[in-house]
Enzyme design. Structure first.
Site, short mmCIF file in Angstrom:
data_model
loop_
_atom_site.label_atom_id
_atom_site.label_comp_id
_atom_site.label_asym_id
_atom_site.label_seq_id
_atom_site.Cartn_x
_atom_site.Cartn_y
_atom_site.Cartn_z
N HIS A 89 -9.77 0.07 3.54
CA HIS A 89 -9.42 1.42 3.99
C HIS A 89 -10.64 2.16 4.51
O HIS A 89 -10.56 2.88 5.51
CB HIS A 89 -8.81 2.24 2.83
CG HIS A 89 -7.34 2.06 2.63
ND1 HIS A 89 -6.41 2.59 3.50
CD2 HIS A 89 -6.65 1.41 1.66
CE1 HIS A 89 -5.20 2.28 3.07
NE2 HIS A 89 -5.31 1.57 1.95
N CYS A 128 0.85 -1.19 0.00
CA CYS A 128 0.00 0.00 0.00
C CYS A 128 0.89 1.24 0.00
O CYS A 128 1.92 1.26 0.68
CB CYS A 128 -0.89 -0.03 1.24
SG CYS A 128 -2.02 1.37 1.39
N HIS A 174 -9.21 -4.26 -1.18
CA HIS A 174 -8.16 -3.55 -0.45
C HIS A 174 -8.62 -2.13 -0.12
O HIS A 174 -8.50 -1.67 1.02
CB HIS A 174 -6.88 -3.53 -1.29
CG HIS A 174 -5.77 -2.74 -0.67
ND1 HIS A 174 -4.71 -3.35 -0.04
CD2 HIS A 174 -5.53 -1.40 -0.59
CE1 HIS A 174 -3.88 -2.41 0.42
NE2 HIS A 174 -4.36 -1.22 0.08
N GLU A 175 -9.15 -1.43 -1.12
CA GLU A 175 -9.57 -0.05 -0.91
C GLU A 175 -10.77 0.03 0.02
O GLU A 175 -10.88 0.95 0.84
CB GLU A 175 -9.88 0.64 -2.24
CG GLU A 175 -8.72 0.66 -3.23
CD GLU A 175 -7.38 1.06 -2.65
OE1 GLU A 175 -7.32 1.80 -1.66
OE2 GLU A 175 -6.35 0.62 -3.20
#
Length: 136
Positions: A130, A85, A126-127
């Site tokens: 976040h 990241c 993945h995002e």
């Protein structure tokens, strides 16, 4: 506008607030910042550029897709992988799904539902981590 990448773990671990139609300009900032980091990055969440809203961008095929308030509505075929990241150093293990379906608002604030597989699905997951304040 190209924005600096946030590396403040405390900020990144905060759960993102829902995006509103008034946040559409954040999508352009994500586009500009992703383009500036395209050699090292395939997606971003708004908190990575200092905006704590539920907005992500992902590289899909030959374009970038901005998603406002994305929600994964289906997932299949779990697997383990390693990810890195821009906001963190090194890589870490992550559990992902090969196939996902995501509901979201697009840049015209129209509701969409799309299915993704393999790498685009991994980037989205993945995002979206976040957005929940989860770091790999």
């Amino acid at each position: 506008m190209i924005r600096p990448i946030v590396k403040d773990i405390f900020f990144l671990q905060q759960k993102a607030e829902p995006a509103a139609k008034s946040d559409l300009s954040v999508g352009q900032d994500l586009q500009d910042t992703l383009l500036a980091n395209r050699d090292n990055c395939l997606g971003m969440a708004a908190n990575m550029i200092g905006v704590n809203k539920r907005i992500i961008i992902v590289s899909v095929d030959f374009s970038n897709l901005v998603m406002y308030n994305p929600v994964i509505t289906a997932k299949a075929q779990p697997y383990q992988t390693e990810e890195s990241c821009l906001s963190l150093t090194g890589s870490r293990p992550a559990k992902r799904y090969r196939h996902i379906t995501v509901d979201f608002f697009d840049s015209h604030w129209q509701r969409q539902s799309l299915s993704f597989k393999e790498l685009p699905a991994q980037i989205i997951q993945h995002e979206m981590d976040h957005l929940e304040g989860r770091l790999i």
